[in-house]
Design an enzyme around this catalytic site. Structure first.
Site, PDB file in Angstrom:
ATOM      1  N   GLY A  28       0.833  -1.209   0.000  1.00 10.30           N
ATOM      2  CA  GLY A  28       0.000   0.000   0.000  1.00 10.30           C
ATOM      3  C   GLY A  28       0.864   1.254   0.000  1.00 10.30           C
ATOM      4  N   GLY A  66      -0.363   4.903  -0.707  1.00 13.72           N
ATOM      5  CA  GLY A  66      -1.380   5.528   0.132  1.00 13.72           C
ATOM      6  C   GLY A  66      -0.754   6.580   1.049  1.00 13.72           C
ATOM      7  NE  ARG A  67      -5.338   9.260   3.168  1.00 10.59           N
ATOM      8  CZ  ARG A  67      -6.426   9.128   2.407  1.00 10.59           C
ATOM      9  NH1 ARG A  67      -6.755  10.077   1.578  1.00 10.59           N
ATOM     10  NH2 ARG A  67      -7.196   8.068   2.505  1.00 10.59           N
ATOM     11  CB  ALA A 115      -1.103  -1.250  16.324  1.00 13.23           C
ATOM     12  CG  HIS A 133     -10.303   9.411  11.617  1.00 12.28           C
ATOM     13  ND1 HIS A 133     -10.884   9.075  12.818  1.00 12.28           N
ATOM     14  CD2 HIS A 133      -9.045   8.874  11.650  1.00 12.28           C
ATOM     15  CE1 HIS A 133     -10.039   8.374  13.544  1.00 12.28           C
ATOM     16  NE2 HIS A 133      -8.910   8.235  12.863  1.00 12.28           N
ATOM     17  CE  LYS A 182     -10.993   5.566  10.381  1.00 16.69           C
ATOM     18  NZ  LYS A 182     -10.015   4.568   9.938  1.00 16.69           N
ATOM     19  CB  THR A 196      -8.260   4.705  17.425  1.00 15.51           C
ATOM     20  OG1 THR A 196      -7.215   4.565  16.471  1.00 15.51           O
ATOM     21  CG2 THR A 196      -7.719   5.253  18.725  1.00 15.51           C
TER      22      THR A 196
HETATM   23  P1  NAP Z   1      -5.080   5.317   1.573  1.00 13.46           P
HETATM   24  O1  NAP Z   1      -4.400   6.620   1.370  1.00 13.46           O
HETATM   25  O2  NAP Z   1      -6.380   5.067   0.853  1.00 13.46           O
HETATM   26  O3  NAP Z   1      -4.023   4.173   1.212  1.00 13.46           O
HETATM   27  C1  NAP Z   1      -4.347   2.835   0.958  1.00 13.46           C
HETATM   28  C2  NAP Z   1      -3.504   2.394  -0.226  1.00 13.46           C
HETATM   29  O4  NAP Z   1      -3.624   0.989  -0.414  1.00 13.46           O
HETATM   30  C3  NAP Z   1      -3.954   3.065  -1.544  1.00 13.46           C
HETATM   31  O5  NAP Z   1      -2.828   3.502  -2.250  1.00 13.46           O
HETATM   32  C4  NAP Z   1      -4.670   1.928  -2.265  1.00 13.46           C
HETATM   33  O6  NAP Z   1      -4.649   2.091  -3.654  1.00 13.46           O
HETATM   34  C5  NAP Z   1      -3.809   0.759  -1.805  1.00 13.46           C
HETATM   35  N1  NAP Z   1      -4.425  -0.542  -2.002  1.00 13.46           N
HETATM   36  C6  NAP Z   1      -5.735  -0.891  -2.048  1.00 13.46           C
HETATM   37  N2  NAP Z   1      -5.863  -2.203  -2.221  1.00 13.46           N
HETATM   38  C7  NAP Z   1      -4.610  -2.715  -2.282  1.00 13.46           C
HETATM   39  C8  NAP Z   1      -4.074  -4.024  -2.448  1.00 13.46           C
HETATM   40  N3  NAP Z   1      -4.871  -5.080  -2.615  1.00 13.46           N
HETATM   41  N4  NAP Z   1      -2.732  -4.177  -2.470  1.00 13.46           N
HETATM   42  C9  NAP Z   1      -1.906  -3.109  -2.318  1.00 13.46           C
HETATM   43  N5  NAP Z   1      -2.345  -1.839  -2.175  1.00 13.46           N
HETATM   44  C10 NAP Z   1      -3.686  -1.658  -2.150  1.00 13.46           C
HETATM   45  O7  NAP Z   1      -5.378   5.081   3.114  1.00 13.46           O
HETATM   46  P2  NAP Z   1      -4.485   5.531   4.376  1.00 13.46           P
HETATM   47  O8  NAP Z   1      -4.992   6.805   4.926  1.00 13.46           O
HETATM   48  O9  NAP Z   1      -3.045   5.397   4.030  1.00 13.46           O
HETATM   49  O10 NAP Z   1      -4.892   4.413   5.419  1.00 13.46           O
HETATM   50  C11 NAP Z   1      -4.616   3.042   5.161  1.00 13.46           C
HETATM   51  C12 NAP Z   1      -5.167   2.185   6.293  1.00 13.46           C
HETATM   52  O11 NAP Z   1      -4.457   2.515   7.490  1.00 13.46           O
HETATM   53  C13 NAP Z   1      -6.657   2.435   6.621  1.00 13.46           C
HETATM   54  O12 NAP Z   1      -7.249   1.237   7.023  1.00 13.46           O
HETATM   55  C14 NAP Z   1      -6.601   3.415   7.788  1.00 13.46           C
HETATM   56  O13 NAP Z   1      -7.739   3.365   8.613  1.00 13.46           O
HETATM   57  C15 NAP Z   1      -5.375   2.887   8.513  1.00 13.46           C
HETATM   58  N6  NAP Z   1      -4.675   3.825   9.399  1.00 13.46           N
HETATM   59  C16 NAP Z   1      -4.070   3.247  10.448  1.00 13.46           C
HETATM   60  C17 NAP Z   1      -3.298   4.011  11.289  1.00 13.46           C
HETATM   61  C18 NAP Z   1      -2.584   3.323  12.415  1.00 13.46           C
HETATM   62  O14 NAP Z   1      -1.858   3.983  13.185  1.00 13.46           O
HETATM   63  N7  NAP Z   1      -2.734   2.008  12.544  1.00 13.46           N
HETATM   64  C19 NAP Z   1      -3.168   5.380  11.074  1.00 13.46           C
HETATM   65  C20 NAP Z   1      -3.803   5.957   9.980  1.00 13.46           C
HETATM   66  C21 NAP Z   1      -4.547   5.152   9.124  1.00 13.46           C
HETATM   67  P3  NAP Z   1      -5.903   2.845  -4.401  1.00 13.46           P
HETATM   68  O15 NAP Z   1      -6.092   4.152  -3.690  1.00 13.46           O
HETATM   69  O16 NAP Z   1      -5.407   2.982  -5.810  1.00 13.46           O
HETATM   70  O17 NAP Z   1      -7.078   1.927  -4.266  1.00 13.46           O
END
Ligand code: NAP
Length: 263
Positions: A7, A10-11, A122, A152, A156, A163
Site C-alpha cells: 500500500g 497511500g497516505r 495496531a 478523521h 476514511k 482506535t
Molecule cells: P489510503 O491513502 O487510501 O491508502 C491505501 C492504499 O492501499 C492506496 O494507495 C490503495 O490504492 C492501496 N491498495 C488498495 N488495495 C490494495 C491491495 N490489494 N494491495 C496493495 N495496495 C492496495 O489510506 P491511508 O490513509 O493510508 O490508510 C490506510 C489504512 O491505514 C486504513 O485502514 C486506515 O484506517 C489505517 N490507518 C491506520 C493508522 C494506524 O496507526 N494504525 C493510522 C492511519 C490510518 P488505491 O487508492 O489505488 O485503491
C-alpha cells in the site's frame, strides 16, 4: 531487517516508505500497489535515487523479494487477506490497516503461533493515542458513563475508527455494562446517538482537513473528564511502526495493540 511496504502509494504507506528509508538497521527491499504504473520506485520523482522494485501481487513480492517483514497499510477490504498471505509465507507482519474483526485477529494469531513468527496489528501506532486509550481504561473504572467522539479526514473508509473500537474494548474490560442515556430516549434522526458498544456511544466525524483525532468524554455526578489526542500529521504514527517492525523479530505470536509492545 529487509522490509517491504504494502500500500506504498497511500497516505500512510508513503510515510512508511520514507521512514524505512531513513531508519538505521531497516532496509526497504520491495513495495506493493494493486495497480502500479511504475516498475521501480525510482520512477517516482521523490524517490529518484532509490532502487526498489514495485510489485502488483503480494504473493509474488513475498516469494521473489523474500522480506523479513511486511508493513501493510491498505484498506479494510484487503487488510485481512493480505495479513493472512504474509503469515502463510512465514514472513513477519506489521499491520496498521483497520477494520479487523476480533475473530480474524484470533485466527491470524493462531497462524502466527503455528509458524512461530511475530506479527503486530495496531489500529493506532501513535504513542499519544495509546496513552489516551490506557488513561481512558483507567478512568472507565471510576466513570462508567462515557462517550467517544472520533474525528478523521473524509477519505476514511471505515467507521467507527479502529482506535475508537479498541478504546471501547479496553474500557469494557474494566467497566460493567451500563446502558447510558434516558431509559425512554428516542432518536429523532437515526444515528443521532451514535453507534453502541457495551452501552457506550461512539460518534464518527468525517471532515476534510482532519487527520486522526479522538475525544473520550466521561460524565459523573457534578463532574466531567475529557481525554483528547490529536494526530496532526501522519509522521505521528511512524515511531510506533518502526518499533513494531523491530519487535516482530522477538515475537512468536501476533500482538494486537501498540500498548502491548511498549516498554
Ligand atoms: P489510503 O491513502 O487510501 O491508502 C491505501 C492504499 O492501499 C492506496 O494507495 C490503495 O490504492 C492501496 N491498495 C488498495 N488495495 C490494495 C491491495 N490489494 N494491495 C496493495 N495496495 C492496495 O489510506 P491511508 O490513509 O493510508 O490508510 C490506510 C489504512 O491505514 C486504513 O485502514 C486506515 O484506517 C489505517 N490507518 C491506520 C493508522 C494506524 O496507526 N494504525 C493510522 C492511519 C490510518 P488505491 O487508492 O489505488 O485503491
Amino acid at each position: 531487517m529487509k522490509v517491504a511496504v504494502s500500500g506504498f502509494k497511500g497516505r500512510m504507506g508513503h510515510e512508511v516508505v520514507k521512514t524505512i528509508l531513513k531508519e538505521e538497521g531497516l532496509e526497504l527491499i520491495a513495495v506493493l500497489d494493486h495497480k502500479p504504473k511504475e516498475k521501480n520506485i525510482c520512477e517516482i520523482a521523490e524517490f529518484s535515487t532509490v532502487d526498489v522494485p514495485v510489485y502488483s501481487d503480494l504473493a509474488t513480492m513475498l516469494e521473489e523479494s523474500k522480506p523479513d517483514c511486511v508493513v501493510d497499510f491498505t484498506t479494510p477490504k484487503v487488510g485481512y487477506n493480505n495479513t493472512k498471505t504474509i503469515i502463510e509465507h512465514g514472513v513477519r507482519a506489521v499491520v496498521g490497516t483497520t477494520g479487523f474483526q476480533a475473530e480474524q485477529i484470533a485466527e491470524l494469531r493462531k497462524m502466527a503461533e503455528a509458524k512461530k513468527i511475530g506479527a503486530v496489528i495496531a489500529p493506532n501506532f501513535a504513542v499519544g493515542a495509546v496513552l489516551m486509550m490506557q488513561f481512558a481504561q483507567k478512568a472507565a473504572k471510576y466513570f462508567p458513563n462515557v462517550e467517544i467522539i472520533e474525528l478523521h479526514h473524509d477519505n476514511k473508509l471505515d467507521a467507527p475508527s479502529g482506535t475508537a473500537v479498541k478504546t471501547a474494548e479496553m474500557m469494557a474490560e474494566v467497566r460493567d455494562y451500563v446502558k447510558q442515556g434516558a431509559e425512554e430516549e428516542v432518536e429523532l434522526i437515526e444515528g443521532a446517538r451514535g453507534g453502541e458498544f457495551e452501552g457506550m456511544r461512539i460518534h464518527s466525524v468525517r471532515l476534510p482537513g482532519l487527520v486522526a483525532h479522538q475525544e473520550v468524554i466521561f460524565g459523573a455526578e457534578g463532574q466531567g473528564l475529557t481525554l483528547r489526542h490529536d494526530s496532526y500529521d501522519r509522521v505521528s504514527f511512524m515511531s510506533g511502526v518502526a518499533l513494531a517492525v523491530r519487535k516482530t523479530k522477538e515475537l512468536e505470536t501476533l500482538i494486537y495493540g501498540l500498548e502491548n509492545i511498549l516498554d
